[in-house]
Design a protein around this motif. Structure first.
Motif, short mmCIF file in Angstrom:
data_model
loop_
_atom_site.label_atom_id
_atom_site.label_comp_id
_atom_site.label_asym_id
_atom_site.label_seq_id
_atom_site.Cartn_x
_atom_site.Cartn_y
_atom_site.Cartn_z
N LYS A 87 -20.04 -6.78 44.04
CA LYS A 87 -21.45 -6.41 44.13
C LYS A 87 -22.27 -7.59 43.64
O LYS A 87 -22.07 -8.08 42.53
CB LYS A 87 -21.71 -5.19 43.25
CG LYS A 87 -23.15 -4.81 43.08
CD LYS A 87 -23.70 -4.12 44.28
CE LYS A 87 -25.12 -3.65 44.01
NZ LYS A 87 -25.81 -3.31 45.21
N PRO A 88 -23.22 -8.07 44.46
CA PRO A 88 -24.07 -9.15 43.99
C PRO A 88 -25.01 -8.65 42.89
O PRO A 88 -25.49 -7.53 42.94
CB PRO A 88 -24.85 -9.57 45.23
CG PRO A 88 -24.82 -8.38 46.12
CD PRO A 88 -23.56 -7.66 45.82
N LEU A 89 -25.23 -9.49 41.90
CA LEU A 89 -26.17 -9.19 40.82
C LEU A 89 -27.46 -9.92 41.14
O LEU A 89 -27.57 -11.13 40.95
CB LEU A 89 -25.59 -9.64 39.47
CG LEU A 89 -24.23 -9.08 39.11
CD1 LEU A 89 -23.72 -9.69 37.80
CD2 LEU A 89 -24.27 -7.56 39.01
N VAL A 109 -23.01 -0.23 36.13
CA VAL A 109 -22.61 -1.41 35.35
C VAL A 109 -23.32 -2.66 35.88
O VAL A 109 -23.81 -3.48 35.10
CB VAL A 109 -21.07 -1.59 35.38
CG1 VAL A 109 -20.67 -2.92 34.76
CG2 VAL A 109 -20.40 -0.43 34.67
N ALA A 110 -23.41 -2.78 37.19
CA ALA A 110 -24.09 -3.94 37.79
C ALA A 110 -25.57 -3.96 37.41
O ALA A 110 -26.12 -5.02 37.10
CB ALA A 110 -23.93 -3.92 39.32
N SER A 111 -26.21 -2.81 37.41
CA SER A 111 -27.63 -2.74 37.03
C SER A 111 -27.83 -3.15 35.58
O SER A 111 -28.77 -3.89 35.26
CB SER A 111 -28.17 -1.32 37.24
OG SER A 111 -28.12 -0.97 38.60
N LEU A 141 -30.00 -6.44 34.12
CA LEU A 141 -31.01 -6.33 33.06
C LEU A 141 -30.66 -7.22 31.87
O LEU A 141 -31.54 -7.89 31.31
CB LEU A 141 -31.13 -4.88 32.60
CG LEU A 141 -31.75 -3.92 33.60
CD1 LEU A 141 -31.64 -2.48 33.09
CD2 LEU A 141 -33.19 -4.28 33.89
N SER A 142 -29.40 -7.26 31.50
CA SER A 142 -28.97 -8.09 30.37
C SER A 142 -29.13 -9.57 30.66
O SER A 142 -29.58 -10.34 29.80
CB SER A 142 -27.51 -7.79 30.04
OG SER A 142 -27.36 -6.45 29.66
N ALA A 190 -31.67 -11.97 28.64
CA ALA A 190 -31.13 -13.13 27.94
C ALA A 190 -31.82 -14.41 28.40
O ALA A 190 -32.08 -15.31 27.59
CB ALA A 190 -29.63 -13.23 28.18
N HIS A 191 -32.12 -14.49 29.68
CA HIS A 191 -32.80 -15.69 30.20
C HIS A 191 -34.21 -15.80 29.63
O HIS A 191 -34.67 -16.90 29.33
CB HIS A 191 -32.84 -15.63 31.72
CG HIS A 191 -33.55 -16.79 32.34
ND1 HIS A 191 -33.02 -18.07 32.35
CD2 HIS A 191 -34.76 -16.88 32.94
CE1 HIS A 191 -33.87 -18.88 32.94
NE2 HIS A 191 -34.93 -18.19 33.31
#
Length: 71
Positions: free
Chosen positions: A23-25, A56-58, A62-63, A67-68
């Motif tokens: 799954k692409p993030l 999990v991908a969502s 968000l994380s 973080a960025h």
């Protein structure tokens, strides 16, 4: 396997030894990475498993975005 970077949904592949889903993030169309899960069984992933991986991908997106922004 079709590149998960080019997809908006899960990319699935099953061969005789392994089942893989990717799954692409993405955030606003920008690819941050790819979540890939595989198992040593050729059983396809169930819809419930795909829904859990979607969650999990969502959370991963968000994380990564949070973080960025902090860095």
């Amino acid at each position: 396997m079709q590149s998960a970077f080019e997809s908006d949904d899960f990319v699935k592949e099953v061969d005789e030894d392994i089942a893989v889903v990717a799954k692409p993030l993405k955030d606003h169309g920008f690819v941050l990475g790819v979540l890939q899960v595989s198992r040593g069984s050729n059983e396809p992933f169930l819809q419930e498993e795909l829904e859990a991986l979607e969650g999990v991908a969502s959370i991963a997106v968000l994380s990564l975005v949070a973080a960025h922004r902090v860095a």
